[in-house]
Design a protein around this motif. Structure first.
Motif, PDB file in Angstrom:
ATOM      1  N   LYS B 299       0.831  -1.202   0.000  1.00 35.66           N
ATOM      2  CA  LYS B 299       0.000   0.000   0.000  1.00 35.66           C
ATOM      3  C   LYS B 299       0.870   1.258   0.000  1.00 35.66           C
ATOM      4  CE  LYS B 299      -4.451   0.412   1.607  1.00 35.66           C
ATOM      5  NZ  LYS B 299      -5.352  -0.262   2.511  1.00 35.66           N
ATOM      6  N   GLN B 300       1.894   1.267   0.841  1.00 32.90           N
ATOM      7  CA  GLN B 300       2.777   2.436   0.903  1.00 32.90           C
ATOM      8  C   GLN B 300       3.525   2.642  -0.417  1.00 32.90           C
ATOM      9  OE1 GLN B 300       2.788   0.361   3.839  1.00 32.90           O
ATOM     10  NE2 GLN B 300       1.346   1.832   4.709  1.00 32.90           N
ATOM     11  N   VAL B 303       1.173   4.423  -2.496  1.00 33.08           N
ATOM     12  CA  VAL B 303       1.116   5.833  -2.104  1.00 33.08           C
ATOM     13  C   VAL B 303       2.310   6.585  -2.668  1.00 33.08           C
ATOM     14  CG1 VAL B 303       1.190   7.426  -0.152  1.00 33.08           C
ATOM     15  CG2 VAL B 303      -0.157   5.328   0.012  1.00 33.08           C
ATOM     16  N   MET B 304       3.488   6.010  -2.494  1.00 33.89           N
ATOM     17  CA  MET B 304       4.691   6.694  -2.946  1.00 33.89           C
ATOM     18  C   MET B 304       4.679   6.886  -4.458  1.00 33.89           C
ATOM     19  SD  MET B 304       7.813   5.592  -0.489  1.00 33.89           S
ATOM     20  CE  MET B 304       7.581   3.914  -0.023  1.00 33.89           C
ATOM     21  N   LYS B 305       4.172   5.870  -5.169  1.00 28.60           N
ATOM     22  CA  LYS B 305       4.089   6.032  -6.620  1.00 28.60           C
ATOM     23  C   LYS B 305       3.055   7.095  -6.976  1.00 28.60           C
ATOM     24  CE  LYS B 305       5.098   2.859  -9.531  1.00 28.60           C
ATOM     25  NZ  LYS B 305       5.169   1.679 -10.398  1.00 28.60           N
ATOM     26  N   ALA B 306       1.959   7.146  -6.216  1.00 29.04           N
ATOM     27  CA  ALA B 306       0.912   8.128  -6.496  1.00 29.04           C
ATOM     28  C   ALA B 306       1.430   9.549  -6.308  1.00 29.04           C
ATOM     29  CB  ALA B 306      -0.294   7.886  -5.593  1.00 29.04           C
ATOM     30  N   ILE B 307       2.314   9.738  -5.348  1.00 26.03           N
ATOM     31  CA  ILE B 307       2.817  11.096  -5.126  1.00 26.03           C
ATOM     32  C   ILE B 307       4.109  11.350  -5.892  1.00 26.03           C
ATOM     33  CG2 ILE B 307       1.674  11.319  -2.898  1.00 26.03           C
ATOM     34  CD1 ILE B 307       4.381  10.846  -1.587  1.00 26.03           C
ATOM     35  N   GLY B 308       4.395  10.495  -6.877  1.00 26.37           N
ATOM     36  CA  GLY B 308       5.442  10.859  -7.833  1.00 26.37           C
ATOM     37  C   GLY B 308       6.693  10.003  -7.828  1.00 26.37           C
ATOM     38  N   ALA B 309       6.732   8.910  -7.022  1.00 29.18           N
ATOM     39  CA  ALA B 309       7.928   8.077  -7.026  1.00 29.18           C
ATOM     40  C   ALA B 309       7.991   7.269  -8.323  1.00 29.18           C
ATOM     41  CB  ALA B 309       7.917   7.135  -5.830  1.00 29.18           C
ATOM     42  N   SER B 310       9.153   7.266  -8.957  1.00 30.25           N
ATOM     43  CA  SER B 310       9.313   6.464 -10.166  1.00 30.25           C
ATOM     44  C   SER B 310       9.630   5.028  -9.772  1.00 30.25           C
ATOM     45  CB  SER B 310      10.449   7.029 -11.012  1.00 30.25           C
ATOM     46  OG  SER B 310      11.652   6.949 -10.293  1.00 30.25           O
ATOM     47  N   ASN B 311       9.558   4.114 -10.737  1.00 25.80           N
ATOM     48  CA  ASN B 311       9.922   2.716 -10.470  1.00 25.80           C
ATOM     49  C   ASN B 311      11.331   2.631  -9.911  1.00 25.80           C
ATOM     50  OD1 ASN B 311       7.518   2.384 -11.703  1.00 25.80           O
ATOM     51  ND2 ASN B 311       8.248   1.026 -13.328  1.00 25.80           N
ATOM     52  N   PRO B 394       0.225   1.820  -9.460  1.00 30.47           N
ATOM     53  CA  PRO B 394      -0.085   2.432  -8.165  1.00 30.47           C
ATOM     54  C   PRO B 394      -1.495   2.086  -7.670  1.00 30.47           C
ATOM     55  CG  PRO B 394       0.720   4.086  -9.718  1.00 30.47           C
ATOM     56  CD  PRO B 394       0.719   2.787 -10.441  1.00 30.47           C
ATOM     57  N   ALA B 395      -2.467   2.104  -8.581  1.00 26.24           N
ATOM     58  CA  ALA B 395      -3.848   1.841  -8.158  1.00 26.24           C
ATOM     59  C   ALA B 395      -3.974   0.427  -7.613  1.00 26.24           C
ATOM     60  CB  ALA B 395      -4.796   2.033  -9.329  1.00 26.24           C
ATOM     61  N   LEU B 398      -2.440   0.304  -4.232  1.00 25.39           N
ATOM     62  CA  LEU B 398      -3.266   0.987  -3.232  1.00 25.39           C
ATOM     63  C   LEU B 398      -4.455   0.136  -2.797  1.00 25.39           C
ATOM     64  CD1 LEU B 398      -3.325   4.642  -4.558  1.00 25.39           C
ATOM     65  CD2 LEU B 398      -2.564   3.905  -2.310  1.00 25.39           C
TER      66      LEU B 398
END
Lengths: 301, 401
Positions: B299-300, B303-311, B394-395, B398
């Motif tokens: 889940k985290q 979240v991190m990908k949703a707020i812009g973390a790349s692979n 990301p979805a 999540l």
């Protein structure tokens, strides 16, 4: 790359013109009305325009030039299927949707109607099974992972019902996370000022489990705004909060929409929120339904 | 990037301390074993070599039994004729031969009975052998002057630990119902075969055991400057003429060293295999931990990908984490390994085996290699689950419960 490539821009606009000529699209909400017989029509110098309902029509009439331009976000025949074991669930069944820059859009609809899935599509959190998603006229549905990550980082700010703060980081560290990922400099003074404005001055160094729901959601708002995105996407942001706290959160989001012209898309069950939106989009069964505003009461609690 | 990610990773590791420490512990055990082997290996080698070479570089020990397994011969109790051995003195280059014998006997001191290994030789030459070649000194008293008076010399350990009271020079002990006077006690040598025995003369030994003119083994002293190989060949030839003991072994210093080396390399090989296995177990441990902790944090990750973390960012976070777990495990493993080696050497010291471990002989280059290996092990074991995590939509992440 190696993925099916985007269509060249010339072809794309050509297709769009053809499409627009053949089908009846509500330019305001993006709904495809081809299958409906009794559609409201307005004939103007620039052509014939169709509307799903009174609200969309009146919005168009107030500012016809705006809605003849390119929407900020456009979903074109987007489908999303989920494979659960052997059963395939069709969540989005050819969704068409327009979101206009600067609007406060409320997406309503019964549970399981595909609201959240649509929001995930808009925010590039998921890939559509088929169909296209355009951001400022550019097809973003087939972008590479890293390109999508960059767009999420710079263009979108996400707010979730369950706050989704990282539990092992303090409130302040959670807010700096988007800056870390976008490679921006961390301005501690500015962040402290933001925390103070948000009424979280004393909570900045607390971890999520030490914060109340409202405090967590306010921290999540700060995190969503950290990279100054143009579009804020909120999935039931007040769903877990009492009404007073929820209104406060909504107030902050709406101020951002009004004062700083951020586009705000909120998935909600809350009639109060839907009431305040510039545009209501009603979902049912993976499609838009006509005359969205009529469902304001039906699909909210 | 590393600088900004590092604190994030630290927080995430410290968020689940027990899991993290258990993983680190798994690696520590593997590395500890490797380090113990590395730090004690040389000491053990030297100690064994030293023990086998203690009889001097110009001496040969003759033992019954096949060359491949001389110890079996001694245990088998085959005995040379004393005359055959003494005849070896006629070979050119041989200074003298001391036939020796061994046997267990009950010894009584102040009413307390204990079984002790008796070590028998003629005092005349044996005193010389002991004093000059093995560095044995009498701590107290003196060597017996003749072969027939009932006198005995006690080893260091025999004197102190065998009986409840320490045996003193001049005390009376009873060996197999015959009274002996303790004429001397020896200083500490650090070898069981010398420290825990009682020395008596061959004549008295035969009288006690009833065995006639046999010798379990012999000590041959070579004249200085004479090539030991040639003398050894002649001894071998001459001994092959006698028919009492078919198979015998000549233990020369060089052969003793080789024997020690081969025994030790087998021991070392086994230990290294054990260490490698435990390292693999440690790696599987990291993999398991990384796998579950990635799953746990799905889940985290969303979240991190949703707020812009790349692979790449997600991958880096997890690889830094597993690499760090590897390196911390490596460092602690080295520290505990050195500590354990030190403690082992202290224990060995109290049993009389000295010089197993020294800080000066630690192989720091080896430790650096170990750290690199643990780091890489960590990164590799973390790579698989981390890649999986990084590639998730990301979805999808999540939604994960």
């Amino acid at each position: 790359m190696g993925k099916p490539s985007r269509l060249p821009p010339t072809n794309q606009s050509h297709d769009m013109l053809k499409e627009r000529a053949q089908s009846k699209i509500d330019l305001v909400c993006g709904m495809d009305l081809s299958e409906y017989a009794d559609v409201a029509e307005t004939i103007r110098q620039s052509g014939t325009f169709y509307f799903c309902g009174n609200e969309c029509e009146s919005r168009f009439k107030k500012n016809p030039d705006r809605f003849q331009g390119e929407p900020l976000i456009k979903l074109n025949n987007v489908q999303k299927f989920f494979q659960l074991g052997k059963i395939e669930t069709k969540v989005l069944k050819g969704l068409d949707l327009h979101i206009w820059e600067g609007d406060f859009v409320a997406i309503i609809g019964p549970s399981g109607s595909g609201k959240s899935t649509a929001l995930n599509m808009i925010g590039l959190l998921d890939r559509p099974t088929s169909g296209r998603i355009y951001l400022r006229g550019k097809d973003v549905s087939m972008l590479r992972d890293d390109e999508r990550a960059e767009l999420r980082s710079k263009t979108f700010g996400f707010v979730f019902q369950q706050y989704h703060l990282i539990p092992w980081l303090t409130a302040l560290q959670n807010v700096t996370l988007p800056l870390v990922f976008s490679g921006k400099k961390i301005d501690t003074n500015a962040l402290n000022a933001d925390f103070e404005n948000m009424g979280l001055k004393d909570r900045a160094h607390h971890r999520p489990f030490e914060l109340s729901g409202g405090e967590q959601q306010r921290t999540a708002l700060l995190r969503a705004f950290a990279n100054d995105p143009a579009i804020i996407l909120a999935d039931e942001p007040t769903g877990n909060l009492d009404s007073a706290t929820g209104n406060k959160i909504l107030g902050i989001l709406m101020d951002l929409n009004k004062d700083r012209k951020k586009t705000l898309v909120v998935v909600t069950h809350d009639a109060g929120i839907a009431e305040k939106a510039d545009q209501i989009i009603a979902f049912k069964d993976g499609h838009l339904v006509r005359d969205h505003h009529a469902y304001k009461k039906t699909y909210t609690e | 990037m590393l600088k900004t990610f590092f604190p994030l990773v630290l927080k995430s590791i410290r968020y689940r301390p027990i899991r993290s420490w258990l993983t680190i512990f798994g690696i520590v055990i593997g590395i500890m074993l490797v380090v113990i082997i590395l730090s004690l290996g040389n000491g053990i080698k030297n100690t064994i070599k030293g023990a086998l070479q203690a009889f001097g570089s110009d001496s040969i020990i003759i033992l019954p039994g096949k060359e491949t397994n001389p110890l079996l011969g001694i245990l088998g109790g085959q005995k040379f004729k004393e005359k055959d051995l003494m005849d070896l003195e006629q070979i050119e280059g041989v200074k003298f031969v001391v036939p020796m014998d061994y046997g267990m006997a009950n010894v009584e001191y102040r009413g307390e009975k204990k079984a002790v290994l008796l070590h028998a030789a003629n005092w005349k030459n044996y005193t010389q052998v002991l004093e000059s070649f093995q560095g044995i000194k009498l701590e107290e008293g003196q060597w017996p002057e003749d072969e027939i008076t009932s006198r005995a010399v006690l080893g260091y350990v025999t004197t102190r630990e065998l009986f409840q009271k320490k045996v003193a020079v001049g005390d009376e002990i009873i060996i197999k119902s015959k009274r002996f006077i303790v004429s001397g006690t020896m200083s500490r040598i650090g070898e069981q075969m010398v420290d825990s025995v009682i020395f008596i003369s061959t004549d008295l030994f035969r009288e006690l055991t009833g065995s006639r003119s046999g010798a379990g083994s012999a000590f041959v002293k070579i004249e200085p400057g004479v090539p030991i190989d040639i003398v050894a060949k002649q001894i071998r030839y001459q001994l092959s003429q006698q028919e009492v003991v078919r198979d015998f072994t000549l233990l020369t210093p060089e052969k003793a060293g080789r024997l020690a080396g081969s025994v030790l390399s087998i021991v070392e090989l086994i230990l290294i295999v054990v260490a490698l296995i435990s390292l693999v177990v440690g790696a599987v441990g990291i993999m398991n931990t990384m796998y579950t902790s990635v799953l746990e944090r799905t889940k985290q990750i969303g979240v991190m990908k949703a707020i812009g973390a790349s692979n790449d960012a997600i991958l880096s976070l997890f690889l830094i984490e597993s690499g760090m777990i590897g390196i911390v495990g490596g460092i602690l493993g080295i520290i505990f390994g050195i500590l354990a080696a030190y403690i082992i050497s202290l224990v060995a010291d109290s049993f009389g085996i000295r010089g197993l471990f020294s800080f000066a002989s630690l192989d720091f280059f080896g430790f650096v290699v170990i750290l690199i290996i643990t780091f890489i092990t960590g990164v590799i074991s973390g790579a698989l689950p981390a890649r999986r995590a990084a590639k998730m939509e990301p979805a999808e992440a999540l939604r994960y419960e």
